[in-house]
Design an enzyme around this catalytic site. Structure first.
Site, PDB file in Angstrom:
ATOM      1  N   ARG A  72      30.390 111.316 -36.671  1.00 46.37           N
ATOM      2  CA  ARG A  72      29.858 110.492 -37.796  1.00 46.37           C
ATOM      3  C   ARG A  72      29.122 111.490 -39.351  1.00 46.37           C
ATOM      4  O   ARG A  72      29.418 111.899 -40.792  1.00 46.37           O
ATOM      5  CB  ARG A  72      27.624 110.749 -37.648  1.00 46.37           C
ATOM      6  N   GLU A  96      21.146 109.900 -42.214  1.00 48.04           N
ATOM      7  CA  GLU A  96      20.750 111.413 -41.392  1.00 48.04           C
ATOM      8  C   GLU A  96      21.985 112.332 -40.255  1.00 48.04           C
ATOM      9  O   GLU A  96      22.746 110.940 -40.019  1.00 48.04           O
ATOM     10  CB  GLU A  96      19.626 110.777 -40.473  1.00 48.04           C
ATOM     11  N   SER A 122      18.423 116.091 -37.416  1.00 49.51           N
ATOM     12  CA  SER A 122      17.464 116.682 -37.060  1.00 49.51           C
ATOM     13  C   SER A 122      16.534 117.781 -36.442  1.00 49.51           C
ATOM     14  O   SER A 122      17.208 118.002 -35.376  1.00 49.51           O
ATOM     15  CB  SER A 122      16.912 115.086 -36.059  1.00 49.51           C
ATOM     16  N   ARG A 172      27.268 104.398 -36.512  1.00 49.88           N
ATOM     17  CA  ARG A 172      26.402 103.734 -34.960  1.00 49.88           C
ATOM     18  C   ARG A 172      27.300 104.115 -33.807  1.00 49.88           C
ATOM     19  O   ARG A 172      27.908 102.746 -33.717  1.00 49.88           O
ATOM     20  CB  ARG A 172      25.514 103.255 -35.141  1.00 49.88           C
ATOM     21  N   ARG A 182      24.856 107.414 -26.693  1.00 48.87           N
ATOM     22  CA  ARG A 182      23.876 106.455 -26.501  1.00 48.87           C
ATOM     23  C   ARG A 182      24.480 104.765 -26.452  1.00 48.87           C
ATOM     24  O   ARG A 182      25.019 104.156 -27.060  1.00 48.87           O
ATOM     25  CB  ARG A 182      22.810 106.739 -27.801  1.00 48.87           C
TER      26      ARG A 182
END
Length: 469
Positions: free
Chosen positions: A436, A391, A394, A307, A292
């Site tokens: 993460r 988070e 999802s 991130r 990403r």
RNA sequence: GGAGAGGUGGCAGAGCGGUUGAAUGCGCCGGAUUCGAAAUCCGGUUGGGCCUCCGGGUCCACGGGGGUUCGAAUCCCCCCCUCUCCGCCA
């Protein structure tokens, strides 16, 4: 992609949906282009019908005349040639008109497709209306025995927490400076037990889905063609989030893209297929490296493993018949798998019902799962962070939005069914994204001396090791 | 990287300029025959768009896109993909 017929029949539903999602898209313009396209298409079609009819007549006639032409001479020959020219004139005129219409239709296409691909799937009626993640609504939360969300980490455990960054440094789990040296910002190198723990989580998650929940494990390409990105709904909206491999300019034919999730490969698998209803639902799981760009996130979460540009993720997807209640049931199941996994890892978490503004273009409904990360949040006067949810998962319900783009269908009624081909419904959810998820694992399972207790389920994947440090 | 072959319906495989959306075989579905089944026989069997007075009408698609032609699965160009041989290589 949304259903164009449904848009024509009930534009307000889509206009309202786009508004609730905060997506700026000119649906009125789309409808106008659609009407014009159809009008021109109908005229063109009528001309084609005439052309086809004439062609069938002309063939034999032309054959006869050219036959005569061979033996003819002088005036006869001229007369026959004139007749041939006359016969050819009518279709030639038609052809010109058809081509003119063709050009007009083609000129509408780019704008039409551009808008169509951007029309978002309307959110479900029971999704709370909101503008950003601030308006998401907590559904429930869970914590293992001995953890009270109402108290600080120190009050819960009797010592001040270290952040995952401190823990990683302490035990040599990650080498950030060298990661940055090699690959730039937001890069890292997992080292020693850091790498082992990372692999243990991934393998635990994959095995959990495969062995206990009946998901079929697959590998997927992470370097894909543009069609796969568009088909799965990540393009055009998310184009700036994907790394692009420039191959076209160096003679490779076409550019490639690095996927940001295994969902692209899992969903692309059955692109352009008509699936046998008896094989549904399909439940797939993969573990893949995700890339990403994090465009637009400059300066946000720059430290640590939160991130980053590259990570690994176990992802689950379900593809089933077009049935809302089944879609909702799968959603509950897929969220349930994650809850079980997090509970086994003894990680406190909460479920958030995402509001309309946080859904993205392709989802009708989305539930985020956030794990409690003691090292996040604002530090107090003594420099101890407050802790915060972050988070980690999802879970999306897309109805047929994705399968319509991918052209993935089934025929209701099974093998012998006579029903019309129907686009499948799809869902996807994270199982575990690492590193993460190492953040809550390290921070929640740290001990007063800085050592980290490895959660029970991960130990078999770490040669029985019970602690780090 | 070099050289060559090829992409046609669920599969195999014809067609190579004029009712060919496509022969034939296999598979599949329905029917006949049968106590039942096999075999046999008959019929059916791609997907999509637009219009519709819901009877139907019409257009598109033979890997994708463009072109030639009155007319293209058939001829030409570009792209994508597959296979074979040589080279290289985890």
């Amino acid at each position: 992609m949304i259903d164009l017929k449904a848009l024509r029949e009930n534009p307000d539903r889509f206009i309202d949906g786009a508004r609730k999602k905060g997506v700026a898209v000119d649906i009125a313009r789309l409808l106008a282009l659609d009407a014009e396209r159809r009008e021109l298409g109908a005229r063109q079609e009528a001309l084609r019908a005439e052309q086809n009819r004439l062609s069938k007549e002309i063939g034999p006639k032309l054959g006869q005349l050219t036959g005569k032409l061979k033996s003819a001479s002088g005036d006869d020959k001229a007369a026959i040639e004139a007749e041939v020219a006359e016969i050819k004139a009518a279709p030639a005129r038609l052809k010109e008109d058809i081509q003119a219409l063709e050009q007009r239709i083609a000129s509408l296409e780019p704008e039409f497709n551009e808008i169509l691909l951007r029309v978002p799937l309307p959110p479900d009626a029971d999704v709370p209306v909101g503008t950003s993640s601030d308006d998401n609504v907590e559904i429930r939360r869970w914590a293992p025995n001995g953890w009270d969300f109402g108290k600080s980490f120190e009050a819960n455990r009797g010592f001040k927490p270290r952040t995952h960054i401190e823990l990683c440094e302490m035990h040599g789990l990650v080498d950030f400076p060298r990661g940055v040296k090699i690959a730039g910002s937001r890069s890292y190198i997992l080292t020693g037990d850091g790498m082992r723990l990372h692999q243990a989580v991934l393998r635990f998650a994959l095995d959990f889905m495969t062995n206990e929940n009946g998901f079929r494990p697959l590998s997927v390409p992470v370097l894909v063609r543009e069609e796969a990105m568009t088909g799965t709904g990540f393009f055009p909206a998310g184009r700036d989030q994907a790394y692009q491999i420039n191959e076209a300019d160096r003679g490779g034919g076409y550019d490639m893209f690095l996927t940001g999730t295994g969902e692209v490969g899992l969903m692309g698998l059955h692109q352009d297929e008509i699936l046998d209803e008896a094989t549904l639902p399909l439940r797939y799981v993969t573990v893949s490296t995700c890339f990403r760009r994090e465009a637009g996130a400059a300066g946000k979460d720059t430290a640590g493993l939160y991130r980053i540009h590259q990570f690994d993720k176990v992802e689950q997807v379900v593809i089933d018949v077009a049935d809302e209640s089944k879609s909702r049931a799968h959603h509950r199941d897929m969220i349930g798998f994650v809850e079980t996994l997090l509970q086994r890892l003894e990680l406190p978490y909460r479920l958030l019902q995402c509001c309309t503004g946080d859904l993205g273009v392709k989802n009708a409904d989305m539930v985020d799962i956030e794990c409690w990360m003691p090292g996040r949040g604002e530090p107090d006067a003594n420099g101890v962070p407050s802790g915060a949810f972050g988070e980690t998962h999802s879970a999306s319900r897309l109805y047929d939005y994705q399968c319509r783009r991918l052209n993935m269908r089934y025929r209701p009624g099974g093998e012998t069914g006579k029903g019309p081909t129907t686009f499948c419904y799809s869902l996807n959810n994270t199982v575990a994204a690492s590193p993460r998820i190492l953040i809550p694992i390290l921070e929640m399972h740290q001990n007063a001396d800085g050592s980290v207790t490895i959660p029970e389920p991960l130990r078999p994947y770490m040669n029985g090791q019970a602690r780090i440090g």
